[in-house]
Design a protein around this motif. Structure first.
Motif, PDB file in Angstrom:
ATOM      1  N   ALA A   1      47.572  15.369  57.226  1.00 31.84           N
ATOM      2  CA  ALA A   1      46.691  14.683  56.270  1.00 31.84           C
ATOM      3  C   ALA A   1      46.306  15.623  55.136  1.00 31.84           C
ATOM      4  O   ALA A   1      46.299  15.237  53.956  1.00 31.84           O
ATOM      5  CB  ALA A   1      45.444  14.161  56.982  1.00 31.84           C
ATOM      6  N   ARG A   2      45.986  16.846  55.491  1.00 32.93           N
ATOM      7  CA  ARG A   2      45.639  17.857  54.479  1.00 32.93           C
ATOM      8  C   ARG A   2      46.801  18.104  53.523  1.00 32.93           C
ATOM      9  O   ARG A   2      46.641  18.056  52.300  1.00 32.93           O
ATOM     10  CB  ARG A   2      45.255  19.162  55.174  1.00 32.93           C
ATOM     11  CG  ARG A   2      44.962  20.336  54.248  1.00 32.93           C
ATOM     12  CD  ARG A   2      44.996  21.655  55.009  1.00 32.93           C
ATOM     13  NE  ARG A   2      46.344  21.984  55.466  1.00 32.93           N
ATOM     14  CZ  ARG A   2      46.621  22.998  56.295  1.00 32.93           C
ATOM     15  NH1 ARG A   2      45.649  23.739  56.798  1.00 32.93           N
ATOM     16  NH2 ARG A   2      47.873  23.240  56.644  1.00 32.93           N
ATOM     17  N   ASP A   3      47.974  18.357  54.095  1.00 34.61           N
ATOM     18  CA  ASP A   3      49.123  18.751  53.283  1.00 34.61           C
ATOM     19  C   ASP A   3      49.687  17.587  52.461  1.00 34.61           C
ATOM     20  O   ASP A   3      50.017  17.746  51.287  1.00 34.61           O
ATOM     21  CB  ASP A   3      50.212  19.347  54.178  1.00 34.61           C
ATOM     22  CG  ASP A   3      49.774  20.654  54.833  1.00 34.61           C
ATOM     23  OD1 ASP A   3      48.737  21.207  54.403  1.00 34.61           O
ATOM     24  OD2 ASP A   3      50.450  21.100  55.776  1.00 34.61           O
ATOM     25  N   GLU A   4      49.788  16.418  53.093  1.00 40.39           N
ATOM     26  CA  GLU A   4      50.346  15.262  52.382  1.00 40.39           C
ATOM     27  C   GLU A   4      49.445  14.816  51.233  1.00 40.39           C
ATOM     28  O   GLU A   4      49.929  14.327  50.213  1.00 40.39           O
ATOM     29  CB  GLU A   4      50.549  14.099  53.362  1.00 40.39           C
ATOM     30  CG  GLU A   4      51.674  14.331  54.358  1.00 40.39           C
ATOM     31  CD  GLU A   4      51.684  13.275  55.465  1.00 40.39           C
ATOM     32  OE1 GLU A   4      50.983  12.250  55.315  1.00 40.39           O
ATOM     33  OE2 GLU A   4      52.391  13.488  56.479  1.00 40.39           O
TER      34      GLU A   4
ATOM     35  N   MET B   1      48.138  16.160  63.226  1.00 42.12           N
ATOM     36  CA  MET B   1      47.882  15.029  62.332  1.00 42.12           C
ATOM     37  C   MET B   1      46.917  15.417  61.213  1.00 42.12           C
ATOM     38  O   MET B   1      47.077  14.995  60.065  1.00 42.12           O
ATOM     39  CB  MET B   1      47.315  13.854  63.132  1.00 42.12           C
ATOM     40  CG  MET B   1      48.302  13.217  64.084  1.00 42.12           C
ATOM     41  SD  MET B   1      47.518  11.956  65.133  1.00 42.12           S
ATOM     42  CE  MET B   1      47.099  10.719  63.906  1.00 42.12           C
ATOM     43  N   ALA B   2      45.932  16.240  61.547  1.00 45.77           N
ATOM     44  CA  ALA B   2      44.963  16.675  60.539  1.00 45.77           C
ATOM     45  C   ALA B   2      45.626  17.567  59.494  1.00 45.77           C
ATOM     46  O   ALA B   2      45.362  17.433  58.288  1.00 45.77           O
ATOM     47  CB  ALA B   2      43.808  17.413  61.206  1.00 45.77           C
ATOM     48  N   VAL B   3      46.475  18.456  59.949  1.00 47.82           N
ATOM     49  CA  VAL B   3      47.209  19.327  59.020  1.00 47.82           C
ATOM     50  C   VAL B   3      48.116  18.487  58.117  1.00 47.82           C
ATOM     51  O   VAL B   3      48.233  18.744  56.915  1.00 47.82           O
ATOM     52  CB  VAL B   3      48.011  20.389  59.798  1.00 47.82           C
ATOM     53  CG1 VAL B   3      48.989  21.117  58.881  1.00 47.82           C
ATOM     54  CG2 VAL B   3      47.051  21.388  60.453  1.00 47.82           C
TER      55      VAL B   3
ATOM     56  N   GLY C   1      40.580  13.805  64.836  1.00 50.40           N
ATOM     57  CA  GLY C   1      41.106  12.449  64.787  1.00 50.40           C
ATOM     58  C   GLY C   1      40.644  11.680  63.561  1.00 50.40           C
ATOM     59  O   GLY C   1      41.377  10.848  63.030  1.00 50.40           O
ATOM     60  N   ASN C   2      39.428  11.968  63.075  1.00 53.98           N
ATOM     61  CA  ASN C   2      38.864  11.149  62.007  1.00 53.98           C
ATOM     62  C   ASN C   2      39.546  11.389  60.662  1.00 53.98           C
ATOM     63  O   ASN C   2      39.854  10.446  59.937  1.00 53.98           O
ATOM     64  CB  ASN C   2      37.359  11.411  61.896  1.00 53.98           C
ATOM     65  CG  ASN C   2      36.594  10.180  61.438  1.00 53.98           C
ATOM     66  OD1 ASN C   2      37.059   9.050  61.592  1.00 53.98           O
ATOM     67  ND2 ASN C   2      35.414  10.383  60.891  1.00 53.98           N
TER      68      ASN C   2
END
Length: 351
Positions: free
Chosen positions: A256-259, A252-254, A191-192
């Motif tokens: 954040a990583r990809d974007e 959501m984490a993926v 989540g963070n």
């Protein structure tokens, strides 16, 4: 300047709440510490900062999201809240629920929660239930409970948790006057990293910053479902706060990583403990082991010459070291026993 809490400080960026519903322990406004001795140790010209979230009221970053989740629960007339936790969420939820006058129920995996965190949950008067199972099982159970009972779920699947946690990204930009080039975080329930990315994007969309950071997340090698792209049924790591085999905010984490053009990689327990000890001995910053995964990752990438000399890197340290005193004692040299005699004490000191 007085710390008024993240809701009051960043209200224009957060969901609407009535004034009387706001439950705060004056969380946020945590220090952003330049790690100059760590930079020298790495022989890096990059600027490294530590966002020390262990100085929130209950000792972890969870307070940022919990102030929003509990305030929203109060706003909607809730009488009780519940969460599954490896420790920090429980400590935070029980504190904010106590302040709000709400009943609080906590499910934790038996034998997989640090004593400091368990003690906090018990002191705040919540009903703490230890299950013979993993965090992922506990989360599945509390989700089912909230589907059938009038109890509000305050895990990070609650969208208001992410809303509160994104405030840390705002604070970093407000202090630096720009966004870092890289932002490193431990990744457990994920989540963070999702919340920080949301915060950076919101500041970027309102021209508060001119560029976005690359989000770089690190999971423990024995508990790295995102890295391995599969659920881990029996996660193993000394970093209990990120010992999660099926993260609730995986997608959501993926994103954040990809974007952001970043990455999510794994670090070993030995690498985590090395970073944990370095932070305490070089910078005087005592964080819990899981927190050190962010710095362990930076150390690992630095060996690959991943960063340019002009980079600004922020590492989030998610929780205070006193959350897990047993690990600190196990990882340190033991005290030397000497008689109360000046000569013998000086001798032991090598003087």
């Amino acid at each position: 300047m007085q710390n008024v809490g993240v809701i009051q400080r960043y209200r224009e960026y957060l969901p609407a709440l009535r004034d009387e519903s706001i439950i705060t322990l004056h969380e946020g406004s945590t220090p952003l510490i330049r790690a100059k001795r760590l930079e020298k140790y790495l022989n890096a010209n990059a600027a490294i900062y530590l966002k020390y979230e262990g100085l929130n009221p209950t000792g972890s970053f969870k307070d940022r999201g919990m102030t929003m989740a509990i305030s929203k629960a109060v706003d909607e007339g809730a009488k009780a809240v519940i969460c599954a936790s490896t420790g920090n969420t429980a400590a935070s939820a029980t504190a904010y629920a106590a302040r709000a006058g709400l009943r609080c129920y906590v499910l934790v995996p038996k034998g997989n929660i640090a004593m400091g965190k368990l003690a906090q949950s018990m002191m705040h008067g919540a009903q703490v239930l230890q299950i013979d199972g993993l965090f992922d099982e506990a989360l599945e159970i509390v989700r089912k409970i909230t589907e059938e009972q009038k109890i509000t779920l305050v895990n990070s699947v609650n969208p208001y948790r992410i809303e509160g946690q994104k405030s840390a990204a705002f604070e970093i930009c407000d202090e630096l006057k720009y966004a870092p080039d890289f932002h490193a975080l431990p990744v457990g329930n994920a989540g963070n990293i999702s919340a920080y990315w949301k915060g950076y994007r919101e500041y970027f969309s309102t021209d508060k910053i001119k560029a976005l950071p690359k989000m770089i997340g690190f999971q423990a090698e024995g508990s790295a479902p995102i890295v391995k792209n599969r659920q881990i049924d029996n996660p193993k790591t000394i970093a209990t706060a990120i010992k999660i085999g099926n993260p609730a905010s995986w997608r959501m984490a993926v994103a954040a990583r990809d974007e952001s053009g970043g990455l999510i990689e794994a670090v070993t327990d030995d690498e985590i403990l090395h970073a944990y000890q370095l932070l305490a001995s070089l910078e005087g910053v005592f964080c819990e082991p899981a927190s050190a995964a962010s710095v362990a990752g930076v150390l690992k990438l630095n060996k690959r010459k991943f960063f340019s000399n002009s980079s600004t890197i922020v590492c989030t340290l998610t929780g205070h070291g006193l959350k897990d005193p047993e690990r600190a004692i196990e990882s340190s040299d033991k005290p030397i026993s000497v008689p109360a005699d000046l000569t013998k004490i000086l001798d032991a000191m090598g003087l």
